[in-house]
Design an enzyme around this catalytic site. Sequence first.
Site, mmCIF file in Angstrom:
data_model
loop_
_atom_site.group_PDB
_atom_site.id
_atom_site.type_symbol
_atom_site.label_atom_id
_atom_site.label_comp_id
_atom_site.label_asym_id
_atom_site.label_seq_id
_atom_site.Cartn_x
_atom_site.Cartn_y
_atom_site.Cartn_z
ATOM 1 N N TYR A 1 0.973 2.725 10.064
ATOM 2 C CA TYR A 1 0.487 1.352 10.202
ATOM 3 C C TYR A 1 1.416 0.410 9.420
ATOM 4 O O TYR A 1 1.626 0.570 8.212
ATOM 5 C CB TYR A 1 -0.936 1.208 9.668
ATOM 6 C CG TYR A 1 -2.005 1.863 10.501
ATOM 7 C CD1 TYR A 1 -1.708 2.494 11.713
ATOM 8 C CD2 TYR A 1 -3.336 1.880 10.078
ATOM 9 C CE1 TYR A 1 -2.690 3.097 12.464
ATOM 10 C CE2 TYR A 1 -4.329 2.474 10.839
ATOM 11 C CZ TYR A 1 -4.004 3.091 12.029
ATOM 12 O OH TYR A 1 -4.984 3.702 12.772
ATOM 13 N N GLY A 2 1.964 -0.557 10.130
ATOM 14 C CA GLY A 2 2.876 -1.495 9.490
ATOM 15 C C GLY A 2 4.112 -0.821 8.933
ATOM 16 O O GLY A 2 4.716 -1.332 7.982
#
Length: 328
Positions: free
Chosen positions: A53-54
Amino acid sequence: MEQRHLGRTGLRVSRIGLGTLTWGRDTGEEAAAEQMKTFWDAGGTLVDTADVYGGGEAEYLLGQLVGGLIPRRDVVIATKAGSVPERQRRFDGSRGHLLAALDASLDRLGTDYVDLWQVHAFDPATPLEETLHAVDLAVSSGRARYAGVSNFSGWQLAKAATWQLAAPGGRTRLASTQMEYSLLQRGVEREVLPAALDLGVGLLPSSPLGRGVLTGKYRSGVVPADSRGGSESLAAFVAPYLDEAAGRIVDAVATAAHGLAVTPLQVALAWVRDRPGVVAPIVGARTSSQLAEALSVETLTLPEEICRALDDVSAPVHRYPDQDWSTL
């Protein structure tokens, strides 16, 4: 907030979880801190993230907030490993990759352990026993307290959970499976949910608001510029739920919400939260005010007649062999 046991384990989590999919990409440090404080003040404990994530920034942001803004003991950190952002191989369930990914996650999170470590997806190129051995090593070494899977089909979940139960005391019982589940996506009811219920695995629904569509924000036919549907990175994610069939379900949710004097978001979230086998829907929000609206569902229980009406309008087609042949 009410706490629920995760599967047949002693781990207790809040019945709404906080998702961090957009942290480090669309959600910056200040907004993440506001969400975390709102969640904690409401009694929330389960925070879900992943190593991808990210690009790792979601874990890093969470690590900055836990221990400083929120005491570590008050947070159930759930993260995932196994996704690979490469065209050649989307998933890597090898023991080497998973354990290296866990160590990297712990470093970004700034903690010695995660409460729940999840295999992000099934890897057909790696023997399942090897993937699950990595899970056992993570738990036995103390780097993970509990383990689960994500995005496993019914047979994959049944095989993994049964393998772990085949050697009591020697292998780690799977506590959870994380799958998309909402009024717009009820596919897990065919095989995943029955397997989870039978094997004592708790379900953590992702995208419980139908990727945001069940909030009713797209009913006018216009995609708000500040919505996920208007986002360059997430527009394709939302698009499959903007068809006519989804529109009928969204209209039914809006009608129920009007009759109950609540919002469509609250109706949709309460429905999935109270489904059999569900432990905690994972809610991702753009702002702390959106999150607060989701958390306000704690006091809402849908009347039985409303649940039946929503079940009927969103009912998936279950045909052979997805249901008892004798009923066909």
